[in-house]
Design an enzyme around this catalytic site. Structure first.
Site, PDB file in Angstrom:
ATOM      1  N   GLY A  17      -0.234   1.118   2.452  1.00 14.17           N
ATOM      2  CA  GLY A  17       0.946   0.469   1.642  1.00 14.17           C
ATOM      3  C   GLY A  17       0.408   0.680   0.133  1.00 14.17           C
ATOM      4  O   GLY A  17       1.178   0.978  -0.801  1.00 14.17           O
ATOM      5  N   ASP A  78      -7.931  -5.050  -5.811  1.00 13.39           N
ATOM      6  CA  ASP A  78      -7.841  -6.379  -5.182  1.00 13.39           C
ATOM      7  C   ASP A  78      -6.559  -7.110  -5.380  1.00 13.39           C
ATOM      8  O   ASP A  78      -6.378  -7.471  -6.699  1.00 13.39           O
ATOM      9  CB  ASP A  78      -9.198  -7.111  -5.576  1.00 13.39           C
ATOM     10  N   SER A  79      -5.853  -7.424  -4.547  1.00 10.92           N
ATOM     11  CA  SER A  79      -4.729  -8.011  -4.912  1.00 10.92           C
ATOM     12  C   SER A  79      -4.349  -9.336  -3.906  1.00 10.92           C
ATOM     13  O   SER A  79      -4.955  -9.370  -2.830  1.00 10.92           O
ATOM     14  CB  SER A  79      -3.425  -7.049  -4.778  1.00 10.92           C
ATOM     15  N   ASP A 166       5.611  -8.697   1.121  1.00 11.95           N
ATOM     16  CA  ASP A 166       7.010  -8.121   0.305  1.00 11.95           C
ATOM     17  C   ASP A 166       8.202  -8.920   1.051  1.00 11.95           C
ATOM     18  O   ASP A 166       8.842  -9.382   0.167  1.00 11.95           O
ATOM     19  CB  ASP A 166       7.155  -6.811   0.549  1.00 11.95           C
ATOM     20  N   HIS A 191       3.275  -6.536  -9.573  1.00  7.36           N
ATOM     21  CA  HIS A 191       1.967  -6.791 -10.187  1.00  7.36           C
ATOM     22  C   HIS A 191       1.290  -5.524 -10.262  1.00  7.36           C
ATOM     23  O   HIS A 191       0.414  -5.217 -11.151  1.00  7.36           O
ATOM     24  CB  HIS A 191       1.280  -7.997  -9.165  1.00  7.36           C
ATOM     25  N   ARG A 192       1.345  -4.672  -9.362  1.00 10.24           N
ATOM     26  CA  ARG A 192       0.662  -3.451  -9.189  1.00 10.24           C
ATOM     27  C   ARG A 192       1.161  -2.366 -10.131  1.00 10.24           C
ATOM     28  O   ARG A 192       0.289  -1.545 -10.977  1.00 10.24           O
ATOM     29  CB  ARG A 192       0.582  -2.683  -7.645  1.00 10.24           C
TER      30      ARG A 192
HETATM   31  P1  IMP Z   1      -7.127  -6.722  -0.615  1.00 10.46           P
HETATM   32  O1  IMP Z   1      -6.713  -6.386  -1.866  1.00 10.46           O
HETATM   33  O2  IMP Z   1      -7.373  -5.212   0.218  1.00 10.46           O
HETATM   34  O3  IMP Z   1      -8.105  -7.827  -0.430  1.00 10.46           O
HETATM   35  O4  IMP Z   1      -5.637  -6.886   0.273  1.00 10.46           O
HETATM   36  C1  IMP Z   1      -4.508  -7.464  -0.379  1.00 10.46           C
HETATM   37  C2  IMP Z   1      -3.787  -8.011   0.663  1.00 10.46           C
HETATM   38  O5  IMP Z   1      -2.821  -8.802  -0.156  1.00 10.46           O
HETATM   39  C3  IMP Z   1      -2.818  -7.116   1.204  1.00 10.46           C
HETATM   40  O6  IMP Z   1      -3.257  -6.700   2.732  1.00 10.46           O
HETATM   41  C4  IMP Z   1      -1.695  -7.762   1.376  1.00 10.46           C
HETATM   42  O7  IMP Z   1      -1.439  -8.522   2.539  1.00 10.46           O
HETATM   43  C5  IMP Z   1      -1.499  -8.567   0.098  1.00 10.46           C
HETATM   44  N1  IMP Z   1      -0.696  -7.656  -0.836  1.00 10.46           N
HETATM   45  C6  IMP Z   1      -1.524  -7.164  -1.949  1.00 10.46           C
HETATM   46  N2  IMP Z   1      -0.254  -6.541  -2.469  1.00 10.46           N
HETATM   47  C7  IMP Z   1       0.977  -6.532  -1.895  1.00 10.46           C
HETATM   48  C8  IMP Z   1       2.183  -6.093  -2.221  1.00 10.46           C
HETATM   49  O8  IMP Z   1       2.457  -5.542  -3.202  1.00 10.46           O
HETATM   50  N3  IMP Z   1       3.066  -6.468  -1.164  1.00 10.46           N
HETATM   51  C9  IMP Z   1       2.726  -7.290  -0.181  1.00 10.46           C
HETATM   52  N4  IMP Z   1       1.632  -7.602   0.073  1.00 10.46           N
HETATM   53  C10 IMP Z   1       0.650  -7.327  -0.697  1.00 10.46           C
END
Ligand code: IMP
Length: 208
Positions: A17, A78-79, A166, A191-192
């Site tokens: 994603g 990281d999000s 989402d 955010h991204r």
């Molecule tokens: P990490 O940054 O790899 O630790 O994972 C971030 C996690 O946050 C993702 O696996 C999603 O579960 C969630 N996440 C981050 N950005 C989004 C987004 O734009 N939409 C939906 N879920 C998100």
């Protein structure tokens, strides 16, 4: 706006994603995928910033040690979703939250069920990007930029666009979830998208 092209960047993530979104948000970058034989990148920090930098620097070190192809830098994201009624959770643990459940539909229902009736449903998505330049290819030290979008939690999982959380997140000013809104709308306010806009400005400034 001046183009970043042709910037070749390793994306330190296996999240499909995220990859799709980065390719759409930064079309002038050529992304090299984190190879299947490369190690998983640890994220042991307490904050998005720590984890993004840890992943970018760890991926850059691995790339250099293993003679990866010539690239300009490494990008790590990281999000996560921060819910006020859950004291900011799942936050940095978003990727690991309820990971024993098989699908995001299950995890989303589980998360919604944790909110007591009448709870404040305010939430935000946060994204921290870390860019680690490759020595000899791009000037400067690793740096971070960030973006956030405010919103609230829906009462059910709605829509199939996007990924992860989402379908349960309604951005402020809209009635639909990010799962229902087309990706071009998500890309104007997410955010991204905001973090990518800040990244583009930093990289363009560094190129001058
Ligand atoms: P990490 O940054 O790899 O630790 O994972 C971030 C996690 O946050 C993702 O696996 C999603 O579960 C969630 N996440 C981050 N950005 C989004 C987004 O734009 N939409 C939906 N879920 C998100």
């Amino acid at each position: 706006m001046t183009s970043l092209s042709p910037l070749k960047v390793v994306l330190a993530s296996r999240n499909a994603g995220k990859l799709r979104e980065f390719s759409e948000l930064l079309p002038e970058m050529h992304f090299v995928l984190w190879p299947p034989h490369a190690p998983d990148l640890p994220e042991t920090g307490a904050f998005f910033q720590d984890n993004a930098l840890q992943k970018a620097e760890g991926a850059r070190a691995w790339w250099l040690d293993h003679g990866g192809s010539l690239v300009d830098g490494v990008l790590a994201d990281d999000s996560g979703l921060c819910v006020d009624a859950l004291w900011g959770g799942p936050g940095v643990l978003s990727a690991r939250f309820a990971a024993d459940l098989p699908t995001y539909r299950d995890r989303n229902h589980h998360l919604l069920a944790m909110l007591p009736e009448g709870a404040d449903r305010a939430a935000r998505f946060v994204c921290v990007l870390a860019f680690a330049p490759m020595p000899g290819r791009w000037q400067g030290e690793p740096f971070i930029v960030s973006g956030a979008v405010e919103g609230s939690l829906a009462f059910d999982h709605r829509g199939e666009h996007g990924f992860g959380y989402d379908p349960i997140f309604i951005p402020d000013g809209y009635d639909q979830t990010f799962g229902e809104l087309p990706s071009d709308i998500k890309h104007t306010l997410s955010h991204r998208a905001r973090a990518c806009a800040a990244l583009r400005i930093r990289l363009l400034a560094g190129r001058d």
